[in-house]
Each structure stands twice: as C-alpha cells, then as structure tokens.
Scaffold this motif. Structure first.
Motif, PDB file in Angstrom:
ATOM      1  N   GLU A  42       0.835  -1.203   0.000  1.00  0.00           N
ATOM      2  CA  GLU A  42       0.000   0.000   0.000  1.00  0.00           C
ATOM      3  C   GLU A  42       0.870   1.254   0.000  1.00  0.00           C
ATOM      4  O   GLU A  42       0.533   2.256  -0.609  1.00  0.00           O
ATOM      5  N   ARG A  43       2.004   1.191   0.679  1.00  0.00           N
ATOM      6  CA  ARG A  43       2.901   2.342   0.746  1.00  0.00           C
ATOM      7  C   ARG A  43       3.514   2.610  -0.629  1.00  0.00           C
ATOM      8  O   ARG A  43       3.604   3.757  -1.060  1.00  0.00           O
ATOM      9  N   ALA A  44       3.926   1.566  -1.307  1.00  0.00           N
ATOM     10  CA  ALA A  44       4.489   1.720  -2.647  1.00  0.00           C
ATOM     11  C   ALA A  44       3.431   2.265  -3.604  1.00  0.00           C
ATOM     12  O   ALA A  44       3.707   3.133  -4.431  1.00  0.00           O
ATOM     13  N   GLU A  45       2.192   1.791  -3.461  1.00  0.00           N
ATOM     14  CA  GLU A  45       1.104   2.257  -4.322  1.00  0.00           C
ATOM     15  C   GLU A  45       0.796   3.728  -4.058  1.00  0.00           C
ATOM     16  O   GLU A  45       0.587   4.506  -4.983  1.00  0.00           O
ATOM     17  N   LEU A  46       0.800   4.132  -2.788  1.00  0.00           N
ATOM     18  CA  LEU A  46       0.562   5.541  -2.446  1.00  0.00           C
ATOM     19  C   LEU A  46       1.624   6.436  -3.081  1.00  0.00           C
ATOM     20  O   LEU A  46       1.324   7.510  -3.584  1.00  0.00           O
ATOM     21  N   TYR A  47       2.875   5.966  -3.055  1.00  0.00           N
ATOM     22  CA  TYR A  47       3.944   6.759  -3.653  1.00  0.00           C
ATOM     23  C   TYR A  47       3.718   6.905  -5.159  1.00  0.00           C
ATOM     24  O   TYR A  47       3.823   7.985  -5.708  1.00  0.00           O
TER      25      TYR A  47
END
Length: 53
Positions: A42-47
């Motif tokens: 989810e963190r990679a997707e948010l970035y």
C-alpha cells in the motif's frame, strides 16, 4: 550530536506507511519491532499515485 534525517534509498519510502505508521524516509517495521526487508504494498502504491497527481 545533531539529529540526522534518514537516508532514502527507495522512493517508495517518501510517504508515511498507512499499515505500520513508519515515518517518511523510515523503513517499515513488523509486529516484533524488526525492520522488514521491503515496504508494504500500500505504501508503494501511495507513492506511485502521488507522483501521477
């Protein structure tokens, strides 16, 4: 000694992790307090999403 900001080697770390709460620039940590090898998806997707808007 002055406080040093974390060195960011992966651009996915530029946002706060919604899953574990790691600060921008910090690695994700698991429930045992040990550093995880990767970042939460989810963190990679948010970035990625933040770069396109």
């Amino acid at each position: 000694m002055p406080r040093r900001e974390p060195t960011i080697h992966r651009p996915e770390l530029m946002v706060t992790c919604p899953e574990c709460g790691s600060a921008p620039g910090a690695a994700c940590y698991g429930t045992t307090g040990r550093r995880m090898k990767g970042v939460h998806p989810e963190r990679a997707e948010l970035y990625r999403d933040s770069k396109t808007t």
